[in-house]
Design a protein around this motif. Structure first.
Motif, PDB file in Angstrom:
ATOM      1  N   LEU A 221       0.825  -1.213   0.000  1.00 28.40           N
ATOM      2  CA  LEU A 221       0.000   0.000   0.000  1.00 28.40           C
ATOM      3  C   LEU A 221       0.859   1.262   0.000  1.00 28.40           C
ATOM      4  O   LEU A 221       0.518   2.257  -0.644  1.00 28.40           O
ATOM      5  CB  LEU A 221      -0.931  -0.009   1.211  1.00 28.40           C
ATOM      6  N   ALA A 222       1.993   1.208   0.720  1.00 31.41           N
ATOM      7  CA  ALA A 222       2.880   2.377   0.767  1.00 31.41           C
ATOM      8  C   ALA A 222       3.531   2.649  -0.578  1.00 31.41           C
ATOM      9  O   ALA A 222       3.850   3.807  -0.906  1.00 31.41           O
ATOM     10  CB  ALA A 222       3.948   2.167   1.842  1.00 31.41           C
ATOM     11  N   GLN A 223       3.736   1.604  -1.373  1.00 38.78           N
ATOM     12  CA  GLN A 223       4.283   1.811  -2.712  1.00 38.78           C
ATOM     13  C   GLN A 223       3.232   2.316  -3.686  1.00 38.78           C
ATOM     14  O   GLN A 223       3.540   3.057  -4.619  1.00 38.78           O
ATOM     15  CB  GLN A 223       4.868   0.489  -3.241  1.00 38.78           C
ATOM     16  N   TRP A 224       1.994   1.925  -3.476  1.00 35.46           N
ATOM     17  CA  TRP A 224       0.956   2.232  -4.449  1.00 35.46           C
ATOM     18  C   TRP A 224       0.286   3.589  -4.243  1.00 35.46           C
ATOM     19  O   TRP A 224       0.196   4.381  -5.187  1.00 35.46           O
ATOM     20  CB  TRP A 224      -0.151   1.167  -4.373  1.00 35.46           C
ATOM     21  N   LEU A 314      12.402   3.483  -3.657  1.00 33.10           N
ATOM     22  CA  LEU A 314      13.562   2.599  -3.693  1.00 33.10           C
ATOM     23  C   LEU A 314      13.737   1.876  -2.359  1.00 33.10           C
ATOM     24  O   LEU A 314      13.992   0.668  -2.314  1.00 33.10           O
ATOM     25  CB  LEU A 314      14.823   3.391  -4.035  1.00 33.10           C
ATOM     26  N   ALA A 315      13.611   2.609  -1.264  1.00 34.74           N
ATOM     27  CA  ALA A 315      13.737   1.989   0.054  1.00 34.74           C
ATOM     28  C   ALA A 315      12.565   1.051   0.329  1.00 34.74           C
ATOM     29  O   ALA A 315      12.739  -0.025   0.917  1.00 34.74           O
ATOM     30  CB  ALA A 315      13.821   3.056   1.138  1.00 34.74           C
ATOM     31  N   LEU A 316      11.363   1.432  -0.089  1.00 30.90           N
ATOM     32  CA  LEU A 316      10.199   0.574   0.120  1.00 30.90           C
ATOM     33  C   LEU A 316      10.329  -0.724  -0.666  1.00 30.90           C
ATOM     34  O   LEU A 316       9.984  -1.804  -0.175  1.00 30.90           O
ATOM     35  CB  LEU A 316       8.925   1.316  -0.288  1.00 30.90           C
ATOM     36  N   GLN A 317      10.840  -0.636  -1.900  1.00 26.56           N
ATOM     37  CA  GLN A 317      11.066  -1.847  -2.688  1.00 26.56           C
ATOM     38  C   GLN A 317      12.108  -2.736  -2.021  1.00 26.56           C
ATOM     39  O   GLN A 317      11.977  -3.967  -2.005  1.00 26.56           O
ATOM     40  CB  GLN A 317      11.516  -1.469  -4.096  1.00 26.56           C
ATOM     41  N   ALA A 330       9.164 -13.365  -7.358  1.00 21.37           N
ATOM     42  CA  ALA A 330       8.783 -12.762  -8.631  1.00 21.37           C
ATOM     43  C   ALA A 330       7.324 -12.318  -8.615  1.00 21.37           C
ATOM     44  O   ALA A 330       6.984 -11.230  -9.102  1.00 21.37           O
ATOM     45  CB  ALA A 330       9.025 -13.745  -9.778  1.00 21.37           C
ATOM     46  N   GLN A 331       6.452 -13.153  -8.042  1.00 20.20           N
ATOM     47  CA  GLN A 331       5.042 -12.773  -7.968  1.00 20.20           C
ATOM     48  C   GLN A 331       4.866 -11.518  -7.120  1.00 20.20           C
ATOM     49  O   GLN A 331       4.106 -10.611  -7.487  1.00 20.20           O
ATOM     50  CB  GLN A 331       4.200 -13.912  -7.392  1.00 20.20           C
ATOM     51  N   GLY A 332       5.552 -11.442  -5.994  1.00 22.10           N
ATOM     52  CA  GLY A 332       5.434 -10.271  -5.128  1.00 22.10           C
ATOM     53  C   GLY A 332       5.942  -9.005  -5.801  1.00 22.10           C
ATOM     54  O   GLY A 332       5.292  -7.949  -5.741  1.00 22.10           O
ATOM     55  N   LEU A 333       7.097  -9.095  -6.456  1.00 19.90           N
ATOM     56  CA  LEU A 333       7.640  -7.926  -7.146  1.00 19.90           C
ATOM     57  C   LEU A 333       6.737  -7.512  -8.306  1.00 19.90           C
ATOM     58  O   LEU A 333       6.550  -6.320  -8.575  1.00 19.90           O
ATOM     59  CB  LEU A 333       9.048  -8.227  -7.643  1.00 19.90           C
ATOM     60  N   GLY A 334       6.172  -8.505  -8.986  1.00 16.67           N
ATOM     61  CA  GLY A 334       5.246  -8.185 -10.067  1.00 16.67           C
ATOM     62  C   GLY A 334       3.978  -7.534  -9.558  1.00 16.67           C
ATOM     63  O   GLY A 334       3.452  -6.595 -10.164  1.00 16.67           O
ATOM     64  N   LEU A 335       3.460  -8.031  -8.435  1.00  9.50           N
ATOM     65  CA  LEU A 335       2.268  -7.432  -7.842  1.00  9.50           C
ATOM     66  C   LEU A 335       2.537  -5.992  -7.432  1.00  9.50           C
ATOM     67  O   LEU A 335       1.699  -5.102  -7.642  1.00  9.50           O
ATOM     68  CB  LEU A 335       1.827  -8.254  -6.631  1.00  9.50           C
ATOM     69  N   ALA A 336       3.710  -5.738  -6.864  1.00 10.26           N
ATOM     70  CA  ALA A 336       4.055  -4.373  -6.469  1.00 10.26           C
ATOM     71  C   ALA A 336       4.093  -3.440  -7.680  1.00 10.26           C
ATOM     72  O   ALA A 336       3.548  -2.328  -7.643  1.00 10.26           O
ATOM     73  CB  ALA A 336       5.405  -4.368  -5.755  1.00 10.26           C
TER      74      ALA A 336
END
Length: 390
Positions: A221-224, A314-317, A330-336
């Motif tokens: 949520l913090a990234q989006w 960048l820090a959140l990722q 990979a699924q998590g990074l793709g979802l983000a």
């Protein structure tokens, strides 16, 4: 890993860098050419705009249904094969054999699978670089995206003016084939992270695991949302500033570039997590000035300063990567990534509707206020996580 020289000594990172650059340039040219082609065929500004964005919207569908594939395919083979498919799609579009509805079906179908390809490519970056090099590598690739979009628009626009959209589509196809070749020859073979069939059910189960854990949910949520709302505010630059909107867009791009360079290259790892909240506040707070309807030069300065705050991503990722289990990486990074694009599109729609009901200045400031409110709400859960969720 703290320097660009160290980063580019990693041969596979050079491959990802080169492949990403050619892919972004080609995709940008294709989007521009498609918009021009559809407009020339239909004379419809709406259809031209939809053609430009058609590949983005379906990524949310891909994230909801297909992302479990990202951990279950051999990365090198999948990425090279998918770039060949993209190239074939561009050739088909250049051949001018599809009706307008067929063009949309093709582009949207490719967009669904693009969500998986993006997830696989991001996960490969994690495998290629040492853990302390991820933020630096991610910042370089972010900068490359912006730079190659400019190149793509410039070259694509020149081709459109000189020889028409089909030539731009042919160049886009050539760049996709070049990306496939670079990927196939430059990356080493890796086995899938997970075995077993990938289905809609496995994708849904993985997404539920990610959202079911409070830490990963907060980081998603913090990234989006906070930066999505500010992207929505940027969508109102033209209604707000008219002919001067270009200066605001340039200021936003320049601020983001500065933030990525400084944060990725010079901010030490131990300081990055402590800067997340200040940077998120910086991202939104200057936009409150728009309530005062400042002179353009003041608005340009405010936007430039605010956009440095995008570096918090960048820090959140990096935090998100630390807590996502390897079998869902990979699924998590793709979802983000897919969720971020979806949030930006939805925010632009909501902020635009707000401007219709009030004024652009009120809607821009309102988006900034909501961004600050979301950041404050999520702040307690944004301390550097240390555990991996089950």
């Amino acid at each position: 890993m703290r320097t660009y020289r160290e980063l580019f000594t990693v041969s596979e990172f050079r491959v990802l860098f080169a492949g990403g650059a050619t892919s972004v340039a080609g995709s940008t040219m294709q989007m521009l050419a498609l918009s021009a082609l559809v407009y020339a065929t239909t004379s419809s500004p709406l259809l031209a705009a939809l053609a430009y964005l058609a590949g983005f919207a379906p990524q949310a569908l891909g994230a909801a249904t297909l992302l479990s594939w990202a951990d279950r395919v051999p990365p090198r083979g999948f990425l090279a094969a998918w770039d060949c498919v993209r190239a074939a799609g561009a050739l088909l579009l250049a051949a001018d054999v599809l009706p307008v509805w067929g063009i949309f079906v093709l582009i949207m179908s490719l967009g669904v699978v693009d969500a998986v390809a993006s997830a696989v490519r991001t996960a490969v970056l994690v495998d290629v670089l040492p853990r302390d090099g991820y933020v630096l590598g991610r910042s370089v690739l972010n900068i490359t995206v912006g730079a190659m979009q400019i190149v793509g628009f410039g070259v694509g626009g020149t081709l459109l003016a000189a020889v028409g959209p089909r030539a731009a589509l042919l160049v886009s196809a050539a760049l996709a084939f070049a990306t496939a070749l670079v990927t196939r020859l430059g990356l080493r073979s890796r086995a899938p992270k997970v075995t077993g069939a990938a289905t809609i059910r496995t994708t849904t189960a993985g997404n539920k695991r990610l959202f079911g854990d409070r830490t990963t949910r907060t980081l998603l949520l913090a990234q989006w949302i906070p930066n999505g709302l500010i992207v929505g505010a940027e969508a109102l630059f033209v209604p707000y500033a008219g002919d001067a909107a270009g200066a605001l867009f340039v200021a936003a791009a320049a601020g983001m570039l500065v933030g990525d360079v400084v944060f990725g290259r010079w901010v030490p790892h131990e300081l990055r997590n402590r800067l997340v909240i200040p940077l998120r506040l910086l991202l939104a707070a200057p936009y409150l000035l728009f309530l005062l309807e400042p002179a353009v030069w003041i608005a340009v300065a405010a936007v430039g300063v605010a956009s440095v705050g995008y570096a918090a991503s960048l820090a959140l990722q990096d935090q998100f990567l630390a807590v996502v289990p390897e079998y869902l990486r990979a699924q998590g990074l793709g979802l983000a990534g897919s969720g971020m694009m979806t949030a930006q599109a939805l925010s632009a729609t909501v902020v635009g509707l707000g401007a219709e009901l009030s004024t652009p200045t009120i809607s821009i400031a309102g988006a900034a206020f909501l961004s600050l409110l979301v950041t404050a709400t999520l702040a307690p859960g944004l301390k550097a996580p240390t555990k991996v969720p089950l």
